[in-house]
Design an enzyme around this catalytic site. Structure first.
Site, mmCIF file in Angstrom:
data_model
loop_
_atom_site.group_PDB
_atom_site.id
_atom_site.type_symbol
_atom_site.label_atom_id
_atom_site.label_comp_id
_atom_site.label_asym_id
_atom_site.label_seq_id
_atom_site.Cartn_x
_atom_site.Cartn_y
_atom_site.Cartn_z
ATOM 1 N N LYS A 140 0.824 -1.200 0.000
ATOM 2 C CA LYS A 140 0.000 0.000 0.000
ATOM 3 C C LYS A 140 0.862 1.255 0.000
ATOM 4 C CE LYS A 140 -3.826 2.141 2.536
ATOM 5 N NZ LYS A 140 -4.711 2.046 3.723
ATOM 6 N N SER A 163 0.124 -0.595 -14.752
ATOM 7 C CA SER A 163 -1.300 -0.550 -15.071
ATOM 8 C C SER A 163 -1.730 -1.829 -15.777
ATOM 9 C CB SER A 163 -1.620 0.644 -15.977
ATOM 10 O OG SER A 163 -2.986 0.648 -16.308
ATOM 11 N N LYS A 217 2.076 7.620 -14.479
ATOM 12 C CA LYS A 217 1.022 6.678 -14.074
ATOM 13 C C LYS A 217 -0.157 7.421 -13.454
ATOM 14 C CE LYS A 217 -0.965 2.736 -12.974
ATOM 15 N NZ LYS A 217 -1.842 2.951 -11.855
ATOM 16 N N HIS A 237 -2.077 8.847 -16.253
ATOM 17 C CA HIS A 237 -2.789 7.700 -16.845
ATOM 18 C C HIS A 237 -4.087 7.449 -16.085
ATOM 19 C CE1 HIS A 237 -3.901 3.449 -16.466
ATOM 20 N NE2 HIS A 237 -3.464 3.261 -17.697
ATOM 21 N N ASN A 238 -3.995 7.430 -14.762
ATOM 22 C CA ASN A 238 -5.188 7.166 -13.960
ATOM 23 C C ASN A 238 -6.203 8.306 -14.064
ATOM 24 O OD1 ASN A 238 -3.699 4.940 -13.210
ATOM 25 N ND2 ASN A 238 -4.230 5.093 -11.052
ATOM 26 N N GLU A 271 -7.939 7.781 -17.156
ATOM 27 C CA GLU A 271 -8.836 6.639 -16.890
ATOM 28 C C GLU A 271 -10.129 7.105 -16.216
ATOM 29 O OE1 GLU A 271 -8.640 3.152 -13.583
ATOM 30 O OE2 GLU A 271 -6.894 3.277 -14.906
ATOM 31 N N TYR A 272 -10.014 7.980 -15.227
ATOM 32 C CA TYR A 272 -11.209 8.550 -14.587
ATOM 33 C C TYR A 272 -12.089 9.232 -15.629
ATOM 34 C CZ TYR A 272 -9.945 8.187 -9.568
ATOM 35 O OH TYR A 272 -9.666 7.747 -8.308
#
Length: 482
Positions: A76, A129, A183, A186-187, A190-191
């Site tokens: 985490k 990813s 990254k 990227h996320n 993605e959202y």
């Protein structure tokens, strides 16, 4: 005797699948987990018959590794990563490598890279990813950190990464936090992609009254054209999935969305850097609004909406939704690239924007048909200011505009929310406007706060203040830009 090529700490699903992938490609891995029973269960289960080495102590893990020792953390993000680094660092020698494969905040990666370099230890912060399936069969891998570490992990990383046209979806991104930053963006994209698809689904469900089977057919058809992407593909799969009673499972899922924070980090970074990441920001806010389920339910009883009535035929409206989704999707990627470009300037990163598109073509969640077009855009012009100025994307936006506008107008008239699709269109209209009303905004700021303004008839950089009331005097406040 040291025999492992790499050690991995953290045997949650991503960690397990990644280490099995490593084993499949002929590398020997040793593993450790804080709850050591997980190591035994893994070796007796999914890793049975492999060459994976199980250990019950971090010291034991380190002892199994060939030099330079490579240890990958799949734990985490946050304090847990720092805690493991603190345990590992005294056990390692100069030139050994620690890799953080979680979704860490890029500023943490910057800090860790510097701190470990002072001890002679090389650090990599890498975005990964593709989810569980990608980790097992080939993810997109975006490594950054200490460049001296890259030659020592390149063979393993590129072997386990997804491949498109024989090219691995993994290459060196840049120093410090560059890998984790890419990254993060990227996320964020993605959202945006997910919210755009959800808005298209919602419109078809509310206004066109299409059932899950009909929408599955629409998304399956779209996936064969310019909207071809992993997220469109899985949307079709989801809409076709039946619950135990034979009804569509999608209709039984509570409409509140969760998140792990990377989209929020993307928005925060955009605010800090002064980049108008409007569509992705709306996608994050839409998740926040979805979480207000009980309050939304109460509000729904208070407000009436327009009677839903379709203008035109079903086929042309579905085609307009397609245009709106495609145009807004281009805006989402364009905004993500704007943010990466500004972050690169701020952090002195030398990002390969076309290369990033190649890394996103396979394995990752936002893999999409037009990533090759992004690569081509930067091949044509490495100094491209914005994807929207590339001929391919400019033409695609032009072709999408009419349908996109019709859907936004219809949604607004009928009271159907489209925050991301409409935000993308507003951004486009602002971006293509030679003149915006910021002249009035600057006059307002100068009126109440003496914040000054520039003039069209004077050189840029010359600032002026007006005594608008006749009693304000000539003293001006300091001016600033984001």
């Amino acid at each position: 005797m040291a025999e492992a090529d790499i050690g991995l700490i953290g045997l949650a699903v991503m960690g397990q699948n990644l280490v099995l992938n490593i084993n499949d490609h002929g590398f020997t891995a040793s593993v450790f987990n804080r709850t050591t029973s997980k190591v035994d269960a893994f070796l007796a289960g999914a890793a049975r018959g492999t060459n994976i080495i199980g250990t019950h102590l971090i010291e034991e893990l380190v002892a199994t590794l060939k030099r330079p020792r490579r240890v990958m953390l799949m734990v985490k993000a946050g304090t847990v990563v720092d805690a493991f680094i603190k345990q590992l660092a005294p056990l390692l020698d100069k030139g050994d490598i620690i890799i953080d494969g979680g979704n860490s905040l890029y500023t943490d990666t910057e800090r860790r890279t510097r701190a470990l370099a002072e001890k002679g230890i090389l650090f990599i912060g890498t975005g990964i990813s593709g989810g569980e399936e990608g980790a097992r069969t080939g993810p997109s891998i975006m490594p950054g950190g200490n460049p001296d570490a890259w030659p020592h992990v390149k063979e393993i990383f590129q072997a386990i990464a997804a491949r498109v046209d024989t090219i691995p979806c993994c290459d060196w991104v840049g120093e410090g936090g560059a890998g984790h930053y890419v990254k993060m963006v990227h996320n964020g994209i993605e959202y945006g992609d997910m919210q755009l698809i959800c808005e298209a689904y919602d419109f078809m469900h509310r206004v066109l009254c299409l059932d899950a089977a009909a929408m599955q057919a629409v998304f399956s058809h779209w996936n064969k054209g310019v909207l071809n992407s992993y997220l469109i593909e899985i949307t079709a799969d989801i809409l076709g999935f039946k619950d135990e009673d034979g009804s569509p499972l999608i209709e039984k899922i509570l409409d509140t969305a969760g998140q792990k924070g990377t989209g929020k980090w993307t928005g925060i970074s955009a605010l800090e850097l002064g980049v108008p990441l409007t569509l992705i920001g709306e996608a994050v806010f839409a998740r926040f609004l979805s979480a207000m389920k009980e309050e939304r339910t109460r509000a729904s009883a208070k407000f009436t909406s327009s009677k839903l009535q379709l203008d035109g035929d079903m086929e042309s409206t579905v085609n307009d939704i397609h245009h709106a989704l495609y145009g807004a999707k281009i805006i989402s990627y364009a905004q993500g690239y704007m943010l990466m470009r500004q972050a690169a300037r701020e952090n002195n990163w030398n990002l390969n924007y076309g290369g990033i598109a190649l890394m996103w073509r396979g394995g990752c969640i936002i893999r999409s048909g037009f990533l090759d077009n992004i690569k081509q855009a930067f091949d044509n012009n490495s100094d491209l200011e914005n994807l929207l100025l590339d001929e391919f994307f400019c033409n695609a936006i032009q072709a999408s505009q009419d349908g996109w506008r019709r859907i936004v107008v219809l949604a607004a008239r009928l009271g159907v929310p489209m925050p991301a699709i409409s935000s993308g269109l507003s951004f486009l209209d602002g971006y293509r406007s030679e003149r915006l009303p910021a002249n009035l905004l600057q006059a307002q700021r100068d009126y109440f706060g003496a914040h000054t303004y520039e003039r069209l008839d004077r050189p840029r950089g010359d600032f002026f203040h007006t005594d608008w009331t006749g009693s304000g005097g000539d003293v001006a406040s300091t001016t600033y830009t984001v």
